[in-house]
Design an enzyme around this catalytic site. Structure first.
Site, PDB file in Angstrom:
ATOM      1  N   HIS A 114      16.348  63.406 -86.779  1.00 50.55           N
ATOM      2  CA  HIS A 114      17.586  62.779 -87.268  1.00 50.55           C
ATOM      3  C   HIS A 114      18.208  63.507 -88.453  1.00 50.55           C
ATOM      4  O   HIS A 114      19.426  63.699 -88.492  1.00 50.55           O
ATOM      5  CB  HIS A 114      17.241  61.342 -87.676  1.00 50.55           C
ATOM      6  CG  HIS A 114      18.403  60.520 -88.133  1.00 50.55           C
ATOM      7  ND1 HIS A 114      19.476  60.239 -87.324  1.00 50.55           N
ATOM      8  CD2 HIS A 114      18.647  59.903 -89.330  1.00 50.55           C
ATOM      9  CE1 HIS A 114      20.348  59.476 -88.002  1.00 50.55           C
ATOM     10  NE2 HIS A 114      19.869  59.278 -89.214  1.00 50.55           N
ATOM     11  N   GLU A 123      19.218  48.229 -95.153  1.00 51.22           N
ATOM     12  CA  GLU A 123      18.455  49.153 -94.314  1.00 51.22           C
ATOM     13  C   GLU A 123      17.076  49.368 -94.920  1.00 51.22           C
ATOM     14  O   GLU A 123      16.810  48.934 -96.050  1.00 51.22           O
ATOM     15  CB  GLU A 123      19.207  50.491 -94.166  1.00 51.22           C
ATOM     16  CG  GLU A 123      20.477  50.347 -93.329  1.00 51.22           C
ATOM     17  CD  GLU A 123      21.287  51.611 -93.190  1.00 51.22           C
ATOM     18  OE1 GLU A 123      20.790  52.687 -93.541  1.00 51.22           O
ATOM     19  OE2 GLU A 123      22.428  51.514 -92.733  1.00 51.22           O
ATOM     20  N   HIS A 171      14.325  59.441 -86.926  1.00 51.05           N
ATOM     21  CA  HIS A 171      14.833  58.067 -86.972  1.00 51.05           C
ATOM     22  C   HIS A 171      14.004  57.246 -85.990  1.00 51.05           C
ATOM     23  O   HIS A 171      13.787  57.665 -84.851  1.00 51.05           O
ATOM     24  CB  HIS A 171      16.317  58.035 -86.588  1.00 51.05           C
ATOM     25  CG  HIS A 171      16.993  56.751 -86.987  1.00 51.05           C
ATOM     26  ND1 HIS A 171      16.679  55.544 -86.400  1.00 51.05           N
ATOM     27  CD2 HIS A 171      17.936  56.486 -87.909  1.00 51.05           C
ATOM     28  CE1 HIS A 171      17.419  54.585 -86.950  1.00 51.05           C
ATOM     29  NE2 HIS A 171      18.184  55.137 -87.878  1.00 51.05           N
ATOM     30  N   ARG A 226      11.548  54.855 -93.428  1.00 49.98           N
ATOM     31  CA  ARG A 226      11.602  55.437 -92.087  1.00 49.98           C
ATOM     32  C   ARG A 226      10.369  56.216 -91.659  1.00 49.98           C
ATOM     33  O   ARG A 226       9.989  56.185 -90.495  1.00 49.98           O
ATOM     34  CB  ARG A 226      12.773  56.393 -92.043  1.00 49.98           C
ATOM     35  CG  ARG A 226      13.896  55.793 -91.316  1.00 49.98           C
ATOM     36  CD  ARG A 226      15.053  56.699 -91.288  1.00 49.98           C
ATOM     37  NE  ARG A 226      16.205  55.838 -91.432  1.00 49.98           N
ATOM     38  CZ  ARG A 226      17.425  56.256 -91.533  1.00 49.98           C
ATOM     39  NH1 ARG A 226      17.675  57.545 -91.524  1.00 49.98           N
ATOM     40  NH2 ARG A 226      18.405  55.403 -91.630  1.00 49.98           N
ATOM     41  N   ARG A 259      14.246  60.861 -97.080  1.00 53.88           N
ATOM     42  CA  ARG A 259      15.539  60.331 -97.533  1.00 53.88           C
ATOM     43  C   ARG A 259      15.605  58.814 -97.370  1.00 53.88           C
ATOM     44  O   ARG A 259      15.244  58.268 -96.323  1.00 53.88           O
ATOM     45  CB  ARG A 259      16.660  60.961 -96.706  1.00 53.88           C
ATOM     46  CG  ARG A 259      18.029  60.377 -96.981  1.00 53.88           C
ATOM     47  CD  ARG A 259      19.059  61.032 -96.103  1.00 53.88           C
ATOM     48  NE  ARG A 259      18.845  60.738 -94.721  1.00 53.88           N
ATOM     49  CZ  ARG A 259      19.595  59.898 -93.993  1.00 53.88           C
ATOM     50  NH1 ARG A 259      20.609  59.264 -94.544  1.00 53.88           N
ATOM     51  NH2 ARG A 259      19.330  59.698 -92.731  1.00 53.88           N
TER      52      ARG A 259
HETATM   53  P1  FAD Z   1      28.330  67.205 -90.768  1.00 48.21           P
HETATM   54  O1  FAD Z   1      29.034  65.920 -90.833  1.00 48.21           O
HETATM   55  O2  FAD Z   1      27.286  67.360 -89.736  1.00 48.21           O
HETATM   56  O3  FAD Z   1      29.423  68.343 -90.562  1.00 48.21           O
HETATM   57  C1  FAD Z   1      29.031  69.665 -90.282  1.00 48.21           C
HETATM   58  C2  FAD Z   1      30.267  70.432 -89.870  1.00 48.21           C
HETATM   59  O4  FAD Z   1      29.977  71.822 -89.824  1.00 48.21           O
HETATM   60  C3  FAD Z   1      30.783  70.074 -88.479  1.00 48.21           C
HETATM   61  O5  FAD Z   1      32.181  70.074 -88.540  1.00 48.21           O
HETATM   62  C4  FAD Z   1      30.292  71.244 -87.619  1.00 48.21           C
HETATM   63  O6  FAD Z   1      31.052  71.484 -86.462  1.00 48.21           O
HETATM   64  C5  FAD Z   1      30.445  72.374 -88.608  1.00 48.21           C
HETATM   65  N1  FAD Z   1      29.627  73.557 -88.353  1.00 48.21           N
HETATM   66  C6  FAD Z   1      28.285  73.656 -88.201  1.00 48.21           C
HETATM   67  N2  FAD Z   1      27.935  74.947 -88.042  1.00 48.21           N
HETATM   68  C7  FAD Z   1      29.066  75.667 -88.099  1.00 48.21           C
HETATM   69  C8  FAD Z   1      29.364  77.053 -87.993  1.00 48.21           C
HETATM   70  N3  FAD Z   1      28.421  77.961 -87.777  1.00 48.21           N
HETATM   71  N4  FAD Z   1      30.647  77.447 -88.088  1.00 48.21           N
HETATM   72  C9  FAD Z   1      31.642  76.541 -88.272  1.00 48.21           C
HETATM   73  N5  FAD Z   1      31.423  75.215 -88.368  1.00 48.21           N
HETATM   74  C10 FAD Z   1      30.146  74.797 -88.296  1.00 48.21           C
HETATM   75  N6  FAD Z   1      23.855  59.086 -93.120  1.00 48.21           N
HETATM   76  C11 FAD Z   1      24.183  58.058 -93.926  1.00 48.21           C
HETATM   77  O7  FAD Z   1      24.205  58.220 -95.157  1.00 48.21           O
HETATM   78  N7  FAD Z   1      24.496  56.851 -93.391  1.00 48.21           N
HETATM   79  C12 FAD Z   1      24.501  56.619 -92.053  1.00 48.21           C
HETATM   80  O8  FAD Z   1      24.816  55.532 -91.612  1.00 48.21           O
HETATM   81  C13 FAD Z   1      24.151  57.684 -91.191  1.00 48.21           C
HETATM   82  N8  FAD Z   1      24.107  57.502 -89.849  1.00 48.21           N
HETATM   83  C14 FAD Z   1      23.870  58.571 -89.040  1.00 48.21           C
HETATM   84  C15 FAD Z   1      23.915  58.407 -87.668  1.00 48.21           C
HETATM   85  C16 FAD Z   1      23.755  59.483 -86.825  1.00 48.21           C
HETATM   86  C17 FAD Z   1      23.810  59.306 -85.340  1.00 48.21           C
HETATM   87  C18 FAD Z   1      23.520  60.773 -87.373  1.00 48.21           C
HETATM   88  C19 FAD Z   1      23.351  61.961 -86.485  1.00 48.21           C
HETATM   89  C20 FAD Z   1      23.434  60.937 -88.745  1.00 48.21           C
HETATM   90  C21 FAD Z   1      23.605  59.847 -89.589  1.00 48.21           C
HETATM   91  N9  FAD Z   1      23.545  59.990 -90.974  1.00 48.21           N
HETATM   92  C22 FAD Z   1      23.852  58.929 -91.777  1.00 48.21           C
HETATM   93  C23 FAD Z   1      23.410  61.297 -91.586  1.00 48.21           C
HETATM   94  C24 FAD Z   1      24.811  61.779 -91.996  1.00 48.21           C
HETATM   95  O9  FAD Z   1      25.720  61.435 -90.984  1.00 48.21           O
HETATM   96  C25 FAD Z   1      24.863  63.259 -92.229  1.00 48.21           C
HETATM   97  O10 FAD Z   1      23.812  63.675 -93.037  1.00 48.21           O
HETATM   98  C26 FAD Z   1      26.167  63.639 -92.912  1.00 48.21           C
HETATM   99  O11 FAD Z   1      27.238  63.145 -92.152  1.00 48.21           O
HETATM  100  C27 FAD Z   1      26.271  65.138 -93.049  1.00 48.21           C
HETATM  101  O12 FAD Z   1      27.556  65.463 -93.468  1.00 48.21           O
HETATM  102  P2  FAD Z   1      27.923  66.994 -93.635  1.00 48.21           P
HETATM  103  O13 FAD Z   1      29.358  67.040 -94.007  1.00 48.21           O
HETATM  104  O14 FAD Z   1      26.932  67.642 -94.503  1.00 48.21           O
HETATM  105  O15 FAD Z   1      27.697  67.616 -92.169  1.00 48.21           O
HETATM  106  C1  SIN Z   2      21.432  54.259 -89.308  1.00 46.74           C
HETATM  107  O1  SIN Z   2      22.488  53.658 -89.157  1.00 46.74           O
HETATM  108  O2  SIN Z   2      20.329  53.812 -88.983  1.00 46.74           O
HETATM  109  C2  SIN Z   2      21.456  55.624 -89.898  1.00 46.74           C
HETATM  110  C3  SIN Z   2      21.457  55.535 -91.348  1.00 46.74           C
HETATM  111  C4  SIN Z   2      21.065  56.838 -91.972  1.00 46.74           C
HETATM  112  O3  SIN Z   2      20.618  57.768 -91.296  1.00 46.74           O
HETATM  113  O4  SIN Z   2      21.183  56.933 -93.195  1.00 46.74           O
END
Ligand code: FAD
Ligand code: SIN
Length: 533
Positions: free
Chosen positions: A348, A118, A241, A287, A383
Site C-alpha cells: 500500500h 482509523e 494495507h 496497520r 505510517r
Molecule cells: P501520487 O499522488 O501518487 O502522485 C504521483 C504522481 O507522479 C502521479 O501523477 C504519477 O503519474 C506521477 N509520476 C510517477 N512517476 C512519474 C514519472 N516517471 N514521470 C512523470 N510522472 C510520474 N493516504 C492518506 O493520507 N489518507 C488516505 O485516505 C489514503 N488512502 C489511500 C488509498 C489508496 C487506494 C492508496 C493507493 C493510497 C492511499 N493513501 C492515503 C496514500 C496517499 O494517497 C499517497 O501517499 C499520496 O496520495 C501520495 O501523494 P503524492 O503526491 O506523493 O503521489
Molecule cells: C484507508 O482509507 O484505509 C487508507 C488510509 C491511508 O492509507 O492512510
C-alpha cells in the site's frame, strides 16, 4: 530543450500543491506520466489526519504518530507536520475542497466537519469527503491549477532520469539541472531544464504482485534519485494495507480502514472475530499488527482471505458514509449491507524514500522531494493512517517556501541530448512482460509481510540476474514506457531487499523471523543506501 523556472515531476497532492505555491514566482512545468488526475492521491479513501476538534490536541496526534512509527520517527519533524496541518487544511478548503460535514453548527455560521477514525488514532481526527477524499482533493487542486497563470501540464510524459552537473562531468557543487522526459505519444525523449526540480512521483506499490496502488506507482522517483546518487532510506518499511477487496475480477480495490473506524470487524471465514488475540485495539490496531494477524490467520487456516463485517450498521448509514465502496462491491455482486466483505492484505505505502529534510531538500542543490517519494522521518517504521496526505500538503508548502526564498543564478551548463539504443525487436516485448511479472512475484513471495534472511537472500540473487537482463534491453533497444518502468521497479526492489537485509531486527512493518525482536542498536538508525560510483 524546454526551459522553465520550476520542473515538477508528478501531479498528485504533492506536485500540485507545490505548483500552486511557486506559480506566482516563475514558469512551471508539471510533467505527469498519464492523465493529470491519475495518481495514488486520486484513490485515497479514508482522508487527511489533522487536529481540528476541541477534544483533540497536537500532543495526542504526535503521540499516536510516534507510537505507530515504532521508535524510528524524527520527533521534531512529526511535531512540525502535525502543528502546521490545520493551516494547510484551511487553505485547501479556501481553494474549493469540500470535506464531509456533520449536521451541527460550528459557531461561525457553517457546519462542523465530520471526523472519521482509523487504526492507531486515539481520537476521531480524519477529515474526509465521504470515501472518495483523494478524488475530491485532485478535483480541487486541478481546478486551481487550471485557473493559475504560468503552469503548463505535460500529460503522458514520463520522466526517465534526472540531469545533474556531476553526471555531466562538471566539478564543484552538484546541481540538478532538470530531467530527460519520454513523450509517450511521439516516442521522443525531450530535455526539460530548470534550476529547481521537484520529485513528486509517489510510491512503489507496483513492485509487489498485489497492491492497492494504481499502475503509476512504479517507484520512478526513488529509482531516479538513487541513480543520481541521492541517499534513499528505510525502504524495508513497506506498509501492507490489511483490507484490499478479495475478488477475482477486482484489481487493487481498497476497503478503507474507515470501515473499521465505524465499527467494521475482522473475522475468519467461520465468523470468528480474531483481533482480540493480537492487540487491545482489536480491528483498529496499527496497520502492521492487523496485516500480520490476517497473514497469520490465513496461514493457520489455509484460507485465501478473511472477512470484514459491517452489516450490524444500518444500510442507510453504510450507503451514505461509504458510497464508493458500496457501489463498487455491488458491481462485483457483493452487498456489503447484507454480507461481510472478503479482504486480503496488499502492498500500500512506502514509508521510506528519497532522504529529504522537512522542507523537501535533498543532498543535490535544486532537487526537492515531497510526498510518498520522500523520507522525511515522519513515518518511522510504520505510517499512521491518513498521515501521508497531511505530510504531502505541509511539506509541499515548506519546499515551495524554501525554493522561492533562494535566488537561482543561471548555470549556463551545456546539457547534451538524450542518447539511447535504436534496435527495435518486437520479440523482446515478451521478455519485458515476463520480467515485470517475475519481479512482482519474487517480491510478494520473498519480501512480503513476514520475511526471513534466506528468502531475502533468494530475492537478492534473482533480482541481480534480472537486473543484468534489463540493463541489456535498456541500452540496446528503443525505450518504451514499459521498459523504463521495469528498470525502475527492478531498482526499487533491489533497494528494498538491501534495506531489509541491513536491518537485523523486527521493527514496525519490517518483520524478520530470524530476528523477531527489537535491537536497541537500531532504535534510532535509518537503513540508508546510496549508489556507489
Ligand atoms: P501520487 O499522488 O501518487 O502522485 C504521483 C504522481 O507522479 C502521479 O501523477 C504519477 O503519474 C506521477 N509520476 C510517477 N512517476 C512519474 C514519472 N516517471 N514521470 C512523470 N510522472 C510520474 N493516504 C492518506 O493520507 N489518507 C488516505 O485516505 C489514503 N488512502 C489511500 C488509498 C489508496 C487506494 C492508496 C493507493 C493510497 C492511499 N493513501 C492515503 C496514500 C496517499 O494517497 C499517497 O501517499 C499520496 O496520495 C501520495 O501523494 P503524492 O503526491 O506523493 O503521489
Ligand atoms: C484507508 O482509507 O484505509 C487508507 C488510509 C491511508 O492509507 O492512510
Amino acid at each position: 530543450m524546454k526551459q522553465f523556472d520550476f520542473l515538477i515531476l508528478g501531479s498528485g497532492i504533492a506536485g500540485l500543491t507545490f505548483a500552486l505555491k511557486v506559480a506566482p514566482r516563475g514558469r512551471v512545468a508539471i510533467v505527469t506520466k498519464k492523465n493529470r488526475a491519475e495518481s495514488n492521491t486520486n484513490y485515497a479513501q479514508g482522508g487527511i489526519a489533522a487536529v481540528t476538534s476541541k477534544e483533540d490536541s497536537f500532543e495526542l496526534h504526535v503521540a499516536d504518530t510516534l507510537t505507530a512509527g515504532a521508535g524510528l520517527c524524527r520527533e521534531a519533524v512529526v511535531r512540525t507536520i502535525v502543528e502546521e496541518g490545520p493551516a494547510r487544511i484551511a487553505e485547501l478548503i479556501e481553494l474549493g475542497m469540500k470535506f464531509s460535514e456533520r449536521n451541527e453548527p460550528n459557531g461561525n455560521g457553517g457546519k462542523q466537519l465530520d471526523l472519521g477514525r482509523e487504526g492507531g488514532h486515539s481520537k476521531r481526527r480524519i477529515l474526509h469527503a465521504k470515501d472518495v477524499t483523494g478524488r475530491e482533493i485532485e478535483r480541487a487542486l486541478l481546478d486551481a491549477v487550471s485557473r493559475a497563470p504560468n503552469i503548463q501540464v505535460f500529460e503522458n510524459h514520463l520522466a526517465i532520469d534526472l540531469i545533474t552537473s556531476q553526471k555531466l562531468g562538471y566539478v564543484g557543487e552538484n546541481h540538478c539541472l532538470g530531467a530527460y522526459v519520454f513523450d509517450k505519444q511521439t516516442g521522443a525523449v525531450e530535455t526539460f531544464a530548470a534550476p529547481v526540480t521537484l520529485l513528486a512521483t509517489g510510491g512503489c506499490g507496483k513492485v509487489y504482485l498485489y497492491t492497492t496502488n494504481p499502475d503509476i506507482a512504479t517507484g520512478d522517483g526513488v529509482a531516479m534519485a538513487y541513480r543520481a546518487g541521492v541517499p534513499v532510506a528505510n525502504m524495508e518499511f513497506i506498509q501492507f494495507h490489511p483490507t484490499c477487496l478479495y475478488h477475482p475480477a477486482a484489481k487493487s480495490f481498497l476497503i478503507s480502514e474507515a470501515v473499521r473506524g465505524e465499527g467494521g470487524v475482522l473475522m475468519t471465514l467461520d465468523g470468528v472475530e480474531f483481533m482480540d488475540g493480537y492487540h487491545p485495539l482489536k480491528s483498529l490496531a496499527p496497520r502492521d499488527i492487523v496485516a500480520r494477524a490476517i497473514d497469520s490467520e490465513m496461514k493457520k487456516s489455509g484460507a485465501d482471505h478473511v472477512l470484514l463485517d459491517i452489516t450490524h450498521k444500518s444500510a442507510r448509514f453504510i450507503i451514505e458514509r461509504f458510497p464508493n465502496i458500496y457501489q463498487t462491491c455491488l458491481r462485483f455482486g457483493l452487498d456489503i449491507t447484507k454480507a461481510p466483505i472478503p479482504v486480503v492484505p496488499a502492498a500500500h505505502y512506502q514509508c521510506g524514500g528519497v532522504v529529504t529534510d522537512v522542507d523537501g531538500e535533498t543532498e543535490i542543490t535544486g532537487l526537492y522531494g515531497v510526498g510518498e517519494v520522500a523520507c522525511t522521518g515522519l513515518h518511522g517504521a510504520n505510517r499512521l493512517a491518513s498521515n501521508s496526505l497531511l505530510e504531502a500538503l505541509v511539506c509541499a508548502e515548506r519546499a515551495a517556501r524554501r525554493a522561492t526564498g533562494k535566488s537561482w543564478p543561471p548555470l549556463d551548463l551545456e546539457i547534451p541530448a538524450w542518447q539511447s539504443g535504436n534496435a527495435n525487436n518486437a520479440d523482446e516485448l515478451v521478455v519485458v512482460a515476463h520480467n515485470w511479472d517475475e519481479i512482482r512475484r519474487c517480491m510478494w513471495d520473498y519480501v512480503g509481510i513476514v520475511r526471513t534472511n534466506k528468502r531475502l537472500q533468494r530475492a537478492q540473487s534473482r533480482l541481480a540476474n534480472l537486473q543484468a537482463e534489463i540493463h541489456e534491453h535498456y541500452w540496446n533497444f528503443i525505450v518504451t514506457a514499459d521498459l523504463l518502468e521495469l528498470r525502475n521497479i527492478a531498482t526499487v526492489a533491489e533497494v528494498i531487499v538491501h534495506c531489509a537485509l541491513a536491518r537485523p531486527e523486527s521493527r514496525g512493518l519490517h518483520y524478520n523471523l530470524d530476528y523477531p525482536n527489537l535491537n536497541s542498536e537500531w532504535a534510532q538508525r535509518d537503513s540508508v543506501v546510496r549508489k556507489s560510483g
